[in-house]
Design an enzyme around this catalytic site. Structure first.
Site, PDB file in Angstrom:
ATOM      1  N   CYS A   1     -52.142  59.744  54.434  1.00 34.14           N
ATOM      2  CA  CYS A   1     -51.311  60.876  54.021  1.00 34.14           C
ATOM      3  C   CYS A   1     -50.577  61.519  55.194  1.00 34.14           C
ATOM      4  O   CYS A   1     -49.758  62.402  55.000  1.00 34.14           O
ATOM      5  CB  CYS A   1     -52.142  61.921  53.290  1.00 34.14           C
ATOM      6  SG  CYS A   1     -53.214  62.882  54.364  1.00 34.14           S
TER       7      CYS A   1
ATOM      8  N   CYS B   1     -58.289  60.853  56.377  1.00 32.73           N
ATOM      9  CA  CYS B   1     -58.910  62.145  56.093  1.00 32.73           C
ATOM     10  C   CYS B   1     -60.321  61.930  55.564  1.00 32.73           C
ATOM     11  O   CYS B   1     -60.557  61.041  54.751  1.00 32.73           O
ATOM     12  CB  CYS B   1     -58.129  62.907  55.026  1.00 32.73           C
ATOM     13  SG  CYS B   1     -56.525  63.469  55.554  1.00 32.73           S
TER      14      CYS B   1
END
Lengths: 257, 313
Positions: free
Chosen positions: B268, B290
């Site tokens: 992302c 993440c």
């Protein structure tokens, strides 16, 4: 003359039926070193633990001349106050260094712990203080990051002394600081202790069964037997002209090489 | 034998909400709503109330045997079971992820014993049980974050005697905690503690924040959500109420710092989130992603919506 630093009045201790310490009183003046001698089980260590508030006394009082509030009864202080006193104005050197040190943290942290407990939060200053004190007790500063587990017996004992003196206490309790060390290391430690106590104007109560330690370090001494102080006076006087039968026995028992 | 006055059955269920509880309790066989019996829940709630009243203080409680091993979040589950109601929405994360074993199991456990709605969306949840992370999305008032704690006593490694550590807490003698940090700097040149980084709560108690990365420590400070900590094996509960000061310890010349990465999330592109390094092959290939899976997915969806607008029919 100034007031006594420590006033001990009628402290006594019983463990069940066993009388460990009969009512004992004495004064200690600033910068004075008092030796407590006697055979094993005579109540020396009990006396030391009582006046250092590590044991609860059955009777009496111990007054200490605190820095900001003058003479205070140690037994009447709260636990928090006692503990604060014990890690600022007092020191306690144990017979076994392992009891007085954190064996798994570095020498530097051992010396710095009291300072951190008092709110020192600057790593550089802590480090400098630790280096300074290691030098003063004749430990090579390059060993600052080694754990005391890897130190010799004499070095451990010296580290323990450094850890206690870092807050510049005025009174140090020592429980057989030199026993368990060989004679040459003992001599070096005694020399160091004599130097430090002179330089820092330290008062000390030293418990020992070794008359030579008493002779070398102390100005005054108390001889104990079976929980009773049988003789007290100037060290040289007591050792050169013992009055009590037990003291005479003790003095004559010392081996002369 | 004389008649025992102790009630064996749960409290009489009277209010509408509680009668719904009764309905639900039939969900999975013989279990009471949320597995624990009502008396146990009340005992834990009392401990929780005390914990909230004294932020950072470890309250002992009678930890129960749970149907999963110690170390898998027995403390967190008991706290969740005590505070969960039928209208709650539950999110469970393990290392930030909603779909790892621990999270899946605990979520299913509460689905089966309470039938509450579960979610992966951080802001939808009213209760979030977590292992080792605080979600990246800032929490809001009314949310409750429940931590699973393995070792509640921050000084345990340096002072193994519990009577002594309790005394140190009581007298607020916390020099020992800095000894630990000092050792880090002496050995590594910087504070090398990266998780379970000790904090001072409300200027009084030193607390273990559970093994969250120190990256998450600043999120605890003045957090609008209620933070509850349960340690099942050690039988301790503690809490940080909303908007409470939580300060990470440090030295003046070696202050507290959070981890930073040179990389951004490979999925992302986030640069502000806690990244996991994942080995992708045995030739040294690796990527950073993440650790908070919901945060990552949300960002990916938002980016997809921008870059490829929905085609006209």
């Amino acid at each position: 003359m100034s007031a006594p630093l420590l006033q001990v009045r009628d402290v006594s201790k019983r463990f069940g039926d066993q009388l460990a310490l009969h009512s004992t009183s004495f004064d200690l003046w600033p910068g004075e070193i008092l030796a407590v001698v006697g055979e094993s089980g005579s109540g020396k260590t009990t006396l030391l633990n009582l006046i250092a508030a590590r044991l609860r006394s059955d009777s009496g009082s111990v007054h200490f001349d605190t820095r900001d509030q003058g003479l205070q009864d140690v037994f009447k202080m709260t636990q928090a106050e006692q503990r604060l006193l014990a890690r600022t104005d007092w020191g306690f050197v144990h017979q076994h260094a392992a009891d007085g040190l954190r064996m798994d943290v570095s020498a530097g942290a051992n010396v710095g712990e009291r300072l951190m407990g008092l709110g020192e939060r600057h790593y550089g200053r802590l480090r400098a203080a630790a280096t300074h004190w290691l030098q003063r007790v004749e430990i090579d500063p390059s060993r600052i990051d080694d754990a005391p587990r890897n130190f010799s017996g004499g070095m451990r004992q010296r580290l323990q002394i450094a850890r206690n003196l870092v807050t510049k206490p005025r009174l140090v309790f020592m429980d057989e600081p030199t026993s368990g060390l060989d004679v040459s290391v003992q001599a070096r430690l005694l020399d160091l202790l004599r130097q430090l106590t002179r330089q820092m104007q330290l008062a000390a109560v030293i418990v020992t069964h070794d008359l030579a330690v008493a002779r070398l370090l102390s100005q005054r001494m108390m001889v104990m037997q079976k929980g009773v102080v049988v003789e007290a006076g100037l060290t040289d006087q007591v050792l050169d002209d013992p009055q009590h039968a037990y003291t005479q026995l003790l003095v004559s028992s010392v081996l002369q090489p | 034998m004389s008649q025992q006055t102790i009630e064996v059955h749960p409290m009489p269920l009277t209010t509408p909400q509680e009668s719904r509880v009764a309905e639900m309790s039939a969900l999975d066989g013989e279990f009471n709503f949320a597995y624990l019996d009502e008396r146990t829940k009340r005992m834990i709630r009392r401990a929780l109330l005390k914990a909230v009243a004294i932020p950072g203080y470890q309250v002992p409680f009678g930890s129960r045997e749970m149907p999963l091993p110690y170390g898998w979040g027995t403390g967190g589950i008991q706290v969740t079971a005590s505070v969960i109601g039928p209208n709650d929405v539950l999110k469970v994360i393990d290392q930030g992820s909603d779909d790892t074993v621990n999270a899946v199991n605990i979520r299913r456990f509460f689905e089966r014993t309470t039938a509450v709605r579960t979610t992966t969306a951080t802001l939808e949840a009213t209760l979030i049980q977590t292992r080792h992370r605080i979600p990246e999305t800032p929490l809001q008032e009314g949310q409750v974050l429940i931590y699973q704690v393995p070792v509640p006593e921050p000084m345990q490694r340096l002072e193994p005697r519990e009577a002594e550590t309790r005394m140190l807490h009581g007298l607020a003698e916390y020099g020992l905690m800095h000894v630990k940090l000092y050792e880090d700097i002496a050995r590594y040149g910087h504070i090398a503690t990266t998780y379970d980084y000790p904090v001072l709560v409300n200027d009084r108690y030193i607390m273990s924040p559970s093994p969250i990365p120190k990256f998450d420590n600043p999120k605890m400070h003045m957090n609008p959500a209620l933070q509850l900590f349960g340690a099942g094996r050690e039988k301790r509960i503690y809490a940080v109420p909303p908007y409470t000061k939580v300060e990470s310890l440090g030295f003046e010349d070696h202050p507290f710092e959070v981890q930073r990465w040179d990389a951004a999330c490979a999925l992302c592109g986030a640069e502000d989130s806690f990244l996991d390094e994942i080995v992708t092959d045995d030739a040294g290939g690796r990527m950073h992603v993440c650790s908070d899976s919901h945060y990552c997915e949300t960002r990916q969806q938002a980016q997809a919506a921008i870059s490829s607008p929905v085609e006209a029919p």
